[in-house]
Enzyme design. Structure first.
Site, short mmCIF file in Angstrom:
data_model
loop_
_atom_site.label_atom_id
_atom_site.label_comp_id
_atom_site.label_asym_id
_atom_site.label_seq_id
_atom_site.Cartn_x
_atom_site.Cartn_y
_atom_site.Cartn_z
N LYS A 38 0.84 -1.20 0.00
CA LYS A 38 0.00 0.00 0.00
C LYS A 38 0.88 1.25 0.00
O LYS A 38 2.08 1.17 0.27
CB LYS A 38 -0.93 0.00 1.22
CG LYS A 38 -0.21 0.01 2.57
CD LYS A 38 -1.20 -0.06 3.71
CE LYS A 38 -0.46 -0.04 5.05
NZ LYS A 38 -1.40 -0.06 6.20
N ARG A 137 -10.83 -0.15 14.80
CA ARG A 137 -10.78 0.55 13.52
C ARG A 137 -11.84 -0.06 12.60
O ARG A 137 -12.98 0.37 12.61
CB ARG A 137 -9.35 0.46 12.94
CG ARG A 137 -9.08 1.41 11.79
CD ARG A 137 -7.60 1.52 11.46
NE ARG A 137 -7.01 0.24 11.08
CZ ARG A 137 -5.70 0.11 10.75
NH1 ARG A 137 -4.90 1.16 10.78
NH2 ARG A 137 -5.22 -1.07 10.41
N HIS A 167 -5.97 -7.36 13.06
CA HIS A 167 -4.75 -6.54 13.02
C HIS A 167 -4.33 -6.19 14.44
O HIS A 167 -5.14 -5.75 15.25
CB HIS A 167 -4.98 -5.26 12.22
CG HIS A 167 -3.73 -4.48 11.95
ND1 HIS A 167 -2.71 -4.96 11.16
CD2 HIS A 167 -3.32 -3.27 12.39
CE1 HIS A 167 -1.74 -4.07 11.09
NE2 HIS A 167 -2.08 -3.03 11.85
N ARG A 223 1.39 -10.81 7.12
CA ARG A 223 1.41 -9.60 6.30
C ARG A 223 2.68 -8.81 6.59
O ARG A 223 2.83 -8.21 7.65
CB ARG A 223 0.16 -8.75 6.60
CG ARG A 223 -1.15 -9.50 6.36
CD ARG A 223 -2.36 -8.57 6.55
NE ARG A 223 -2.41 -7.97 7.88
CZ ARG A 223 -2.98 -8.55 8.93
NH1 ARG A 223 -3.52 -9.76 8.84
NH2 ARG A 223 -3.00 -7.94 10.10
N TYR A 268 14.51 31.26 5.08
CA TYR A 268 13.35 32.04 5.50
C TYR A 268 13.41 32.35 6.99
O TYR A 268 13.74 31.51 7.81
CB TYR A 268 12.06 31.28 5.20
CG TYR A 268 11.71 31.19 3.74
CD1 TYR A 268 11.32 32.32 3.03
CD2 TYR A 268 11.76 29.98 3.08
CE1 TYR A 268 10.99 32.24 1.69
CE2 TYR A 268 11.42 29.88 1.73
CZ TYR A 268 11.04 31.02 1.04
OH TYR A 268 10.72 30.95 -0.29
N CYS A 315 13.18 24.69 2.69
CA CYS A 315 12.24 25.38 1.81
C CYS A 315 11.40 24.35 1.06
O CYS A 315 11.61 23.14 1.18
CB CYS A 315 12.99 26.26 0.82
SG CYS A 315 14.21 27.37 1.58
N MET A 316 10.47 24.84 0.25
CA MET A 316 9.61 23.93 -0.50
C MET A 316 10.42 23.03 -1.45
O MET A 316 10.13 21.86 -1.59
CB MET A 316 8.57 24.71 -1.31
CG MET A 316 7.59 23.81 -2.05
SD MET A 316 6.38 24.72 -3.03
CE MET A 316 5.35 25.41 -1.74
N ASP A 317 11.45 23.61 -2.07
CA ASP A 317 12.19 22.89 -3.11
C ASP A 317 13.70 22.83 -2.88
O ASP A 317 14.41 22.25 -3.71
CB ASP A 317 11.94 23.55 -4.47
CG ASP A 317 10.47 23.84 -4.70
OD1 ASP A 317 9.69 22.88 -4.78
OD2 ASP A 317 10.10 25.04 -4.77
#
Length: 388
Positions: A38, A137, A167, A223, A268, A315-317
């Site tokens: 998953k 759950r 689980h 699993r 920043y 930073c973002m990038d």
């Protein structure tokens, strides 16, 4: 093969095979493994892993959280069973049956709808009954009411009750008291069902922690989730019982260097102020790639086999690191964000601890814009690139 300069996650499939083999040694020869792929294989790439495992005798099949994930894997040519562990929605029942994907069932109403859809298609739907033994759950609660409901489901037309599972909520903790209570509840339910003539082919309880620490719970199937990728579910499990090797490394390159004076700030908010003349290197990876912003002023990378601490905010990038004490750092020098360079290693657990996350979260958050490269027997065999 394309060369990736900005960033690349490299996945060693030999190590994933090794991890499967180590877990195999720890379970009964009659027990098969479900590979939990998953979240795109916890960020590693579900399809290449499933394709690699198709010929492995110990692998029964695969598990996803959603039907969309399962269908994508099935369409890649994978033939082994695929189980959706989460909710399959009513508008998805037809697709699940059409693609031969097993659904988790935890209400009688959904089972009746699945049977109706499968009947209209003149096909049989595979289902696994989920029992809630303490996770609170998904699942049928332990008790006679649920026993009778599951018995009615077993008698529905066009339904094949393939498995029954639960689980564990605390199997990764040293104290196994709660896990043993869950196991007892599961056994009570399955024995009661057997008395009523309902005995699904596959029973499964163990997640990665169960495989490692709770051998009595390793039934027809287990699993394998986080352990498949070479990481442990917690620091409390017995790592010596099942030795694992991390399969993912994360690499980039330096895109700029500069000297700043004492008293100058970085990134920043100017949260970092240089206490000396400092050589700053910029790395073109950021929180948009899944590299945690919470590593600001805490994390580090490896350049020329040495640690380079982060300076200021991620930073973002991009982010910046201190390379003052590392000789001759220049444009396009390799940067290791996760993995080994020389005698130094950065593990996902190291960054998870520094960033206030945990290993699952770090891996799952690696963004699609990071290309993945797969090696097998020392050779690059595949690349997955969102922009290709």
């Amino acid at each position: 093969m394309k060369q990736y300069s900005r960033v690349c996650a490299k996945i060693n499939l030999d190590r994933i095979e090794y991890n499967i083999q180590q877990m195999e040694k720890h379970i009964s020869p009659n027990t098969k493994m479900i590979l939990v792929v998953k979240a795109d294989g916890y960020g590693h790439g579900a399809i290449p892993i499933a394709q690699m495992a198709e010929d492995m005798q110990t692998v029964w099949g695969y598990a996803t959280a959603t039907l969309d994930e399962a269908v994508l894997i099935r369409k890649s040519g994978v033939k082994k069973p695929i189980l959706v562990l989460g909710c399959t929605f009513p508008d998805q029942y037809e697709a699940a049956v059409e693609h031969g994907i097993s659904m988790t069932v935890y209400t009688e109403e959904s089972a009746m709808e699945i049977a109706s859809v499968a009947g209209e298609m003149k096909k049989t739907a595979n289902i696994h009954i989920k029992l809630d033994t303490g996770m609170s759950r998904l699942g049928f609660r332990t008790g006679e009411t649920s026993v009778q409901a599951i018995c009615r489901i077993a008698n529905l037309p066009n339904i094949h009750m393939e498995g029954i599972f639960t689980h564990f909520a605390k199997a990764d903790e040293t104290d196994k008291t709660f896990t043993k209570q869950q196991l007892e509840a599961y056994r009570w339910m399955t024995e009661r069902l057997k008395e009523e003539g309902v005995d699904p082919q596959y029973r499964h309880c163990s997640n990665s922690a169960g495989i490692i620490d709770v051998p009595e719970a390793n039934m027809d199937l287990v699993r394998a989730g986080i352990a498949l990728y070479g990481l442990y579910p917690s620091e409390e499990v017995d790592k010596n019982a099942v030795p694992l090797k991390p399969s993912l490394s994360l690499l980039s390159h330096v895109v700029h260097t500069k000297w700043i004076d004492k008293g100058e700030v970085v990134s920043y908010g100017g949260c970092f102020t240089a206490s000396r003349p400092t050589k700053v290197a910029t790395v073109p990876v950021g929180y948009a790639d899944g590299y945690p912003r919470s590593l600001s002023d805490k994390g580090y990378v490896l350049i020329h086999g040495k640690k380079a601490p982060l300076l200021g905010r991620v930073c973002m990038d991009q982010f910046m690191v201190d390379v003052t004490d590392i000789d001759d750092v220049k444009f396009m020098d390799p940067v290791t964000l996760v993995g080994t360079d020389g005698e130094e290693t950065i593990e996902v657990e190291d960054l998870s601890a520094l960033s206030g996350r945990f290993n699952y979260e770090f891996l799952c958050n690696l963004d699609k814009r990071i290309p993945r490269e797969y090696t097998r027997h020392g050779k690059v065999i595949a690349q997955m690139d969102y922009f290709a």
